[in-house]
Design a protein around this motif. Structure first.
Motif, PDB file in Angstrom:
ATOM      1  N   LEU A  59      53.786   3.793  36.623  1.00 51.38           N
ATOM      2  CA  LEU A  59      53.388   4.489  35.397  1.00 51.38           C
ATOM      3  C   LEU A  59      53.617   5.998  35.516  1.00 51.38           C
ATOM      4  O   LEU A  59      54.027   6.648  34.554  1.00 51.38           O
ATOM      5  N   GLU A  60      53.367   6.552  36.695  1.00 53.19           N
ATOM      6  CA  GLU A  60      53.605   7.986  36.895  1.00 53.19           C
ATOM      7  C   GLU A  60      55.097   8.311  36.815  1.00 53.19           C
ATOM      8  O   GLU A  60      55.497   9.357  36.282  1.00 53.19           O
ATOM      9  N   LYS A  61      55.946   7.406  37.330  1.00 54.21           N
ATOM     10  CA  LYS A  61      57.394   7.599  37.198  1.00 54.21           C
ATOM     11  C   LYS A  61      57.802   7.513  35.725  1.00 54.21           C
ATOM     12  O   LYS A  61      58.648   8.277  35.255  1.00 54.21           O
ATOM     13  N   ALA A  62      57.209   6.556  35.018  1.00 55.99           N
ATOM     14  CA  ALA A  62      57.499   6.410  33.587  1.00 55.99           C
ATOM     15  C   ALA A  62      57.080   7.663  32.817  1.00 55.99           C
ATOM     16  O   ALA A  62      57.771   8.099  31.887  1.00 55.99           O
ATOM     17  N   LEU A  63      55.939   8.263  33.212  1.00 55.60           N
ATOM     18  CA  LEU A  63      55.460   9.475  32.552  1.00 55.60           C
ATOM     19  C   LEU A  63      56.451  10.626  32.733  1.00 55.60           C
ATOM     20  O   LEU A  63      56.705  11.400  31.798  1.00 55.60           O
ATOM     21  N   GLU A  64      57.021  10.750  33.929  1.00 58.61           N
ATOM     22  CA  GLU A  64      58.010  11.799  34.183  1.00 58.61           C
ATOM     23  C   GLU A  64      59.209  11.648  33.247  1.00 58.61           C
ATOM     24  O   GLU A  64      59.722  12.637  32.707  1.00 58.61           O
ATOM     25  N   ILE A  65      59.656  10.400  33.052  1.00 57.77           N
ATOM     26  CA  ILE A  65      60.791  10.165  32.152  1.00 57.77           C
ATOM     27  C   ILE A  65      60.404  10.488  30.706  1.00 57.77           C
ATOM     28  O   ILE A  65      61.175  11.110  29.967  1.00 57.77           O
ATOM     29  N   ALA A  66      59.195  10.062  30.295  1.00 59.03           N
ATOM     30  CA  ALA A  66      58.749  10.320  28.917  1.00 59.03           C
ATOM     31  C   ALA A  66      58.689  11.817  28.636  1.00 59.03           C
ATOM     32  O   ALA A  66      59.030  12.272  27.533  1.00 59.03           O
ATOM     33  N   ILE A  67      58.247  12.601  29.626  1.00 59.09           N
ATOM     34  CA  ILE A  67      58.208  14.057  29.466  1.00 59.09           C
ATOM     35  C   ILE A  67      59.628  14.617  29.389  1.00 59.09           C
ATOM     36  O   ILE A  67      59.924  15.505  28.573  1.00 59.09           O
ATOM     37  N   LYS A  68      60.533  14.070  30.201  1.00 61.14           N
ATOM     38  CA  LYS A  68      61.922  14.556  30.242  1.00 61.14           C
ATOM     39  C   LYS A  68      62.610  14.338  28.900  1.00 61.14           C
ATOM     40  O   LYS A  68      63.357  15.201  28.427  1.00 61.14           O
ATOM     41  N   ILE A  69      62.378  13.184  28.259  1.00 55.83           N
ATOM     42  CA  ILE A  69      63.047  12.896  26.976  1.00 55.83           C
ATOM     43  C   ILE A  69      62.169  13.284  25.783  1.00 55.83           C
ATOM     44  O   ILE A  69      62.504  12.985  24.635  1.00 55.83           O
ATOM     45  N   ASP A  70      61.039  13.947  26.077  1.00 57.33           N
ATOM     46  CA  ASP A  70      60.123  14.446  25.042  1.00 57.33           C
ATOM     47  C   ASP A  70      59.642  13.324  24.114  1.00 57.33           C
ATOM     48  O   ASP A  70      59.611  13.473  22.893  1.00 57.33           O
ATOM     49  N   ASP A  71      59.279  12.196  24.716  1.00 56.83           N
ATOM     50  CA  ASP A  71      58.752  11.058  23.962  1.00 56.83           C
ATOM     51  C   ASP A  71      57.225  11.151  23.968  1.00 56.83           C
ATOM     52  O   ASP A  71      56.549  10.622  24.856  1.00 56.83           O
ATOM     53  N   LYS A  72      56.686  11.836  22.948  1.00 53.36           N
ATOM     54  CA  LYS A  72      55.242  12.101  22.894  1.00 53.36           C
ATOM     55  C   LYS A  72      54.434  10.810  22.786  1.00 53.36           C
ATOM     56  O   LYS A  72      53.387  10.660  23.425  1.00 53.36           O
ATOM     57  N   SER A  73      54.923   9.888  21.964  1.00 52.38           N
ATOM     58  CA  SER A  73      54.186   8.634  21.775  1.00 52.38           C
ATOM     59  C   SER A  73      54.021   7.894  23.098  1.00 52.38           C
ATOM     60  O   SER A  73      52.919   7.440  23.441  1.00 52.38           O
ATOM     61  N   SER A  74      55.114   7.796  23.872  1.00 46.99           N
ATOM     62  CA  SER A  74      55.041   7.100  25.166  1.00 46.99           C
ATOM     63  C   SER A  74      54.175   7.859  26.154  1.00 46.99           C
ATOM     64  O   SER A  74      53.457   7.261  26.962  1.00 46.99           O
ATOM     65  N   GLN A  75      54.209   9.191  26.090  1.00 44.17           N
ATOM     66  CA  GLN A  75      53.368   9.984  26.992  1.00 44.17           C
ATOM     67  C   GLN A  75      51.894   9.644  26.782  1.00 44.17           C
ATOM     68  O   GLN A  75      51.145   9.431  27.747  1.00 44.17           O
ATOM     69  N   GLY A  76      51.474   9.607  25.521  1.00 47.01           N
ATOM     70  CA  GLY A  76      50.078   9.275  25.235  1.00 47.01           C
ATOM     71  C   GLY A  76      49.712   7.885  25.718  1.00 47.01           C
ATOM     72  O   GLY A  76      48.665   7.678  26.345  1.00 47.01           O
ATOM     73  N   LYS A  77      50.586   6.895  25.438  1.00 41.93           N
ATOM     74  CA  LYS A  77      50.322   5.516  25.870  1.00 41.93           C
ATOM     75  C   LYS A  77      50.212   5.422  27.391  1.00 41.93           C
ATOM     76  O   LYS A  77      49.336   4.740  27.932  1.00 41.93           O
ATOM     77  N   ILE A  78      51.136   6.110  28.088  1.00 41.71           N
ATOM     78  CA  ILE A  78      51.156   6.014  29.551  1.00 41.71           C
ATOM     79  C   ILE A  78      49.916   6.648  30.157  1.00 41.71           C
ATOM     80  O   ILE A  78      49.334   6.117  31.116  1.00 41.71           O
ATOM     81  N   HIS A  79      49.487   7.793  29.616  1.00 41.86           N
ATOM     82  CA  HIS A  79      48.248   8.414  30.109  1.00 41.86           C
ATOM     83  C   HIS A  79      47.079   7.431  29.985  1.00 41.86           C
ATOM     84  O   HIS A  79      46.236   7.320  30.888  1.00 41.86           O
ATOM     85  N   THR A  80      47.022   6.699  28.863  1.00 42.04           N
ATOM     86  CA  THR A  80      45.952   5.716  28.660  1.00 42.04           C
ATOM     87  C   THR A  80      46.065   4.571  29.664  1.00 42.04           C
ATOM     88  O   THR A  80      45.062   4.127  30.239  1.00 42.04           O
ATOM     89  N   LYS A  81      47.291   4.094  29.909  1.00 37.54           N
ATOM     90  CA  LYS A  81      47.492   3.010  30.873  1.00 37.54           C
ATOM     91  C   LYS A  81      47.122   3.459  32.289  1.00 37.54           C
ATOM     92  O   LYS A  81      46.520   2.706  33.065  1.00 37.54           O
TER      93      LYS A  81
END
Length: 743
Positions: A59-81
């Motif tokens: 999940l932390e690796k996924a968060l890094e990618i979400a930040i890199k591609i500026d995917d705000k929706s996924s960032q919020g979901k991943i923080h919750t997960k």
């Protein structure tokens, strides 16, 4: 096997895409998005297998990618997960940080569905900390957002979590309501895990409410479902609840059997989770297992199975007890046999009464919840209406606009009072509303009511006639507000049902003794009238003449019920005379005490002078905590008009942080907000600032919960919509008391 092949395919795609990108040195957004989804899928698989730390890494690796591609929706979901995993592995503080990060993003992009999920996890976190009151606030916010987004299928789990918190607070009736809703939704959407747990918890609640048969049925049904679906955690939960129910019912052998099953399964589950955790976290997990809720459970297990000697003693005592009870049963058999039929009949009747009582209570709660919701929603726009009207009246309006603004102000003030009485209709029916007597001019009061309703009468082509008995005094001592409400209700009804006709308002004296008068009020119309069979039910709540009348003329059917309640409070009586097609006359009689007219009351103040004008307010700051944008604007305008500067935040978490970093003179705290409520935010502030003046700014009448405001640490309550004079008076008192301003 098909699921296994699916994950193999996902992993192959993931590694192939990774190798290709490394070979070409590219950062393709589509490839990164695919990597993101693969990492989330892998994390989900890890969690389902109990590999929580591997899940967290992915999940932390996924968060890094979400930040890199500026995917705000996924960032919020991943923080919750991530927070959910941290919660499972006993890292509550880290989980809280992750949840706050998720909420910040989700509020920013208005991702309400995932914000609701985050609130649910927040509630679980506070339940884990045994702060059940705050947990309930988050669960309520979560349900509100799911309802707003029409996502009913997600509500069942939140209702279940909410019920568990209420059980911990021993609020079993409320927990029962939440569990009933969870069961209904879970059945509708085939949610076996939630349904089995809700049924088991329902068994626990009914046991606490001494409905032992229903408790056993519910818990057993939940256990059977959990076993059929291989839901190990729910099965373990069912064993424990059934053990407690059987113990309460005196079935000690069954209680011991279920408790033994629970102990064995708990050990098995602990071993599995211990194996899934990394070596360095084993000790920490075992410690967590014995903490909080499980600590009490472990103590119970230790007491029951301390050693084999204790078990043998328990068994011997159980056998002895069963033998004694058997002998006693035999000795009383003949006598009990004679009473058996009678008892069965009484028991059946008693069950029927209990069911009827529960249905009546449910209906009463449904009605109260409906009224509370509707009146709260009405108060929000009403706050804007009354606030803007007062400001317009203070800004030197044109002369021809003043009567319209005053009429609007009168209607707003009446509507506010009317809403309050609707909210408290059960209190009115129970005669618990207090009187507020004062000296007033009765004739002028009726004039004002007629004037306020004259436009409605003109629209219907109806003429209003007013007859105030000669020689009848005008000045009385009584509750003028309730008299106004009665007259507006009755006169409003007459106008609604009379088109192109006449309405007569008459006030007469029935008798007098010294200063005590008994007056009769008549409101007569020549409108549509009421049938004889309907007249007996006209004063019941939600009653209308017929469905057709309701559709044609509208209305809630609450008006006459409120009128009757108010007249009873005023120690009067009401009755009616009507014929279909011939019109209706309502009569009510109330006692009033004559009061000599106070000439000072006739003094007119032409220009209002604000005390605020005499204060230096340049360094005085107010924090407004309010989530509604319209209310923010109105409150800010009112404060600015008083030469007061204010900051605005829209949630409790930000309010706490602002108070920590900025010096404010007064905080105006809304009660109902997403996230933590105003009550909880104030409790937190009071842990580090005891002196700050905090006013509760609320759109709900909460007389029954005044103690909660005191316990939370509020200095005073300002009910929305408020009278500007009262608002200014309270602010002036708070400001001058702090010695932070100079006159």
């Amino acid at each position: 096997m098909s699921q296994f092949k699916y994950y193999i395919f996902v992993f192959l795609v993931f590694f192939c895409s990774l190798a290709f990108s490394q070979q070409n040195g590219e950062e393709d957004p589509d490839r990164l998005s695919l990597d993101l989804q693969n990492l989330i899928a892998q994390a989900k698989l890890d969690s389902s297998r109990g590999n929580y730390f591997e899940a967290k890494d992915n999940l932390e690796k996924a968060l890094e990618i979400a930040i890199k591609i500026d995917d705000k929706s996924s960032q919020g979901k991943i923080h919750t997960k991530i927070a959910k995993v941290q919660y499972i592995v006993d890292e509550p503080e880290n989980a809280n940080i992750s949840l706050n990060s998720a909420l910040q993003i989700q509020r920013e992009i208005s991702d309400y569905p995932n914000q609701a999920i985050t609130y649910n996890i927040k509630g679980l976190l506070y339940s884990y900390k045994e702060d059940y009151t705050t947990a309930l606030d988050y669960y309520k916010s979560s349900i509100g957002l799911f309802e707003q987004e029409d996502l009913e299928e997600y509500i069942s789990e939140v209702c279940l979590n909410r019920a568990k918190a209420l059980i911990a607070l021993e609020r079993y009736e409320e927990a029962k309501d939440q569990l009933e809703r969870a069961i209904i939704i879970a059945k509708q959407y085939d949610q076996a895990r939630t349904l089995s747990s809700a049924l088991i918890q329902s068994g626990r609640v009914f046991s606490e409410l001494n409905n032992n048969d229903l408790a056993l049925n519910q818990a057993e049904e939940g256990l059977v479902l959990a076993q059929s679906e291989d839901l190990t955690s729910n099965v373990n939960q069912g064993y424990l609840v059934l053990s407690r129910i059987h113990e309460k019912n005196g079935n000690y052998q069954s209680s011991v059997d279920y408790l033994k099953k629970h102990m064995d399964l708990s050990d098995s589950m602990l071993n599995i989770k211990r194996d899934n955790l990394s070596a360095e976290s084993n000790g920490k997990y075992i410690s967590a297992y014995k903490s909080a809720e499980n600590r009490q459970l472990q103590e119970q297990i230790d007491e029951v199975s301390a050693d084999s000697n204790f078990t043998r003693i328990t068994t011997i005592l159980s056998i002895a007890l069963i033998t004694i009870l058997s002998l006693l049963t035999l000795s009383l058999y003949k006598n009990n046999n004679i009473r058996l039929k009678t008892n069965n009949m009484l028991h059946k009747k008693n069950d029927e009464l209990i069911v009827a009582k529960e249905k009546a209570e449910l209906a009463s709660k449904t009605k109260a919840n409906f009224l509370s919701t509707v009146t709260h929603e009405l108060r929000t726009p009403l706050y804007a209406v009354t606030g803007l009207t007062n400001m317009l009246l203070d800004e030197d309006p044109k002369e021809h606009q003043i009567p319209h603004l005053k009429s609007l102000k009168f209607s707003g003030d009446y509507l506010l009072t009317f809403i309050n009485d609707i909210l408290q209709i059960n209190k009115i029916e129970a005669n618990k509303v207090e009187l507020d007597p004062e000296q007033f001019n009765l004739k002028n009061k009726i004039d004002n009511v007629i004037s306020a309703l004259s436009n409605s009468a003109n629209d219907n082509g109806t003429t209003l006639h007013y007859n105030y008995e000669d020689d009848l005094p005008e000045s009385f001592y009584g509750d003028q507000l309730k008299i106004s409400q009665i007259l507006i209700n009755l006169l409003g009804n007459a106008i609604k049902f009379t088109k192109d006709g006449d309405i007569w308002v008459r006030v007469n004296k029935i008798h007098q003794k010294d200063k005590q008068y008994k007056l009769r009020f008549e409101i007569e119309d020549n409108g549509i009238g009421i049938t004889k069979e309907k007249q007996d039910h006209m004063f019941e709540s939600f009653s209308q003449g017929s469905v057709q009348i309701n559709r044609k003329y509208g209305g809630t059917g609450l008006g006459l019920s409120i009128v009757k309640g108010l007249i009873q409070i005023l120690k009067g009586k009401i009755y009616l005379k009507s014929e279909l097609g011939q019109g209706t006359t309502f009569f009510f009689e109330i006692p009033l005490e004559y009061a000599e007219e106070d000439k000072k009351q006739k003094t007119v103040v032409t220009k209002k002078s604000s005390k605020m004008e005499n204060l230096d307010l340049s360094n005085f700051k107010i924090l407004v905590v309010e989530d509604n944008k319209i209310n923010q604007m109105i409150t800010k305008k009112i404060l600015n008009k008083m030469n007061l500067y204010c900051d605005i935040v829209d949630n409790g978490e930000d309010a706490v942080e602002r108070v920590k970093t900025t010096e404010y003179g007064v905080v105006l705290m809304d009660i109902h907000m997403p996230g933590i409520s105003g009550l909880e935010a104030t409790r937190i502030i009071r842990t580090f600032d005891k002196e700050l003046t905090i006013f509760a700014l609320t759109a709900v009448t909460l007389e029954d919960k005044m103690h909660e405001f005191d316990e939370a640490g509020f200095d005073d309550i300002i009910s929305k919509p408020f009278k500007q004079e009262d608002f200014e008076k309270k602010l002036f008192a708070a400001i001058t008391a702090q010695n932070k301003v100079t006159a």
